[in-house]
Motif scaffolding. Structure first.
Motif: not given
Length: 419
Positions: A1-27
């Motif tokens: 399944m392509s991501t183009r067929t899925v409506k973008p979801g909403r993700v909230a990340v709490i904390g802008a350390g390496p874990a949070g920034m890496a999560t935000a970039l990957s999401v």
């Protein structure tokens, strides 16, 4: 399944350390809307000195972070205080070639700068202090100190060892005091007379001294740290540079020379603590990454690296997932954490045990311990062979995750730095 067929979801990340920034970039790369909330006026590093192993370097490159000349290539060697070699951490030559050494030495501020530069505009939202997190099958609501509310489909706790999200999901759990503390510092000087490319970890009967070459914003130098037993119930109030100098005097050059040459303003101190690994990270529409999930002693030299890996893998697991579908979200979060827990628990527990062995062994047993470490392959097997094995495994898992991500997204977001 392509991501183009899925409506973008909403993700909230709490904390802008390496874990949070890496999560935000990957999401973001997975095609979802992401908001990264930081309670302070800016994303700021906690500490200065840092090492990164090849797996997180690979993940950073795939996340679009500039890893060129990020740190100094190093090879790890353990020695006793007389200079006898106990451990060499050997990695395959292709990994050393492709990722700039067995690991790289750098300063935390530059990693933050590189990751912040890769974040899309508008993702990071500073001065946002989350006071409460609520969730049900329909979604997540973040309540902020100013009374505002943010709604999302998934919330990620990247908010450190004292994580609000972890407490919300699983209640209070005790901090495990290691009864150890570290004095750490750095010096930037291209003319320092120390062995280049070396990470030296040395022990006498009760103190660890470590030296690692670093690169910071194009300059060369060295970072060092000294670690000893200290009762966590008694806050340390002494002169940091003076105590570091005293401890460094137990060791051979270059340890005392580097400490003596360090500006006292570049010396930091922190106690070592963690929390025992938990059996489950995710619940409903919420999960944990980095120190919120697995706070780790610096003895592992892998805290920021594992946090970066967490963020990378979480975003890849959310690719192609309909985040409005509660069942899909739960399956994706479980698929994220299942392979991460054994790896992170192993690193966390090994770091704890090593700290206890080197700094809390009864005084009469220390000569016996040292004889075993000097004359048997025990430490080489525990550290010198197990560590490379884990690194190679993580690189292979990143390759698998990226192949699956490419199949879902239909496009490669960034070339692998090793390609």
């Amino acid at each position: 399944m392509s991501t183009r067929t899925v409506k973008p979801g909403r993700v909230a990340v709490i904390g802008a350390g390496p874990a949070g920034m890496a999560t935000a970039l990957s999401v973001h790369q997975a095609g979802h809307e992401v908001a990264l909330f930081e309670r302070y006026p800016q994303a700021r590093p906690a500490g200065n000195i840092l090492n990164l192993w090849p797996a997180p370097i690979k993940a950073l490159g795939l996340l679009g972070v500039d890893t060129d000349d990020l740190g100094a290539p190093c090879k790890t060697v353990f020695r006793n205080v007389q200079g006898r070699q106990r451990v060499v951490v050997n990695l395959p030559e292709d990994i050393i070639r492709d990722y700039g050494g067995g690991f790289i030495g750098l300063l935390r501020p530059e990693l933050y700068e590189r990751m912040l530069a890769a974040l899309p505009e508008g993702v990071l939202r500073t001065d946002h202090s989350v006071q409460r997190v609520e969730q049900d099958e329909s979604g997540v609501r973040l309540h902020f100190a100013d009374g505002s509310v943010h709604e999302a489909d998934v919330v990620v706790g990247a908010d450190g060892i004292n994580s609000l999200v972890r407490r919300t999901l699983w209640g209070e759990s005790p901090i495990r005091q290691h009864n150890l503390h570290i004095f750490g510092g750095f010096i930037l000087d291209d003319d320092i007379a120390a062995e280049p490319g070396l990470c030296l970890i040395a022990h006498d009967r009760s103190v660890q001294a470590s030296v690692t070459e670093i690169r910071h914003q194009g300059r060369s130098g060295f970072q060092w740290w000294l670690l000893e037993a200290h009762d966590a119930r008694e806050p340390y109030t002494g002169d940091l540079h003076a105590r570091a100098t005293e401890l460094a005097g137990r060791f051979k050059s270059p340890v005392p020379d580097l400490v003596a040459a360090t500006d006292p303003a570049h010396v930091q101190h922190w106690p070592i603590r963690d929390r025992k690994p938990i059996k489950q990270w995710s619940k409903g529409r919420a999960t944990l990454v980095g120190d919120a999930a697995h706070p780790t002693s610096p003895y592992a030299a892998y805290g920021a690296g594992m946090a970066t890996e967490d963020g990378y893998f979480l975003g890849r697991r959310l690719a192609g997932v309909d985040l409005t579908d509660y069942a899909q979200v739960r399956r994706a979060l479980q698929a994220f954490e299942t392979p991460r827990k054994p790896h992170t628990a192993r690193q966390s527990q090994t770091a704890y045990v090593l700290g206890q062995v080197f700094h809390h062994a009864p005084k009469p047993l220390r000569p016996v311990r040292d004889a075993i470490l000097d004359h048997t392959p025990l430490l080489q097997k525990v550290v010198g062979e197990a560590t490379p094995g884990e690194i190679i495994k993580q690189i292979a898992e990143i390759d698998q995750a990226e192949a699956a991500f490419d199949a879902i997204s239909g496009t490669r977001k960034k070339a692998d730095p090793a390609a």
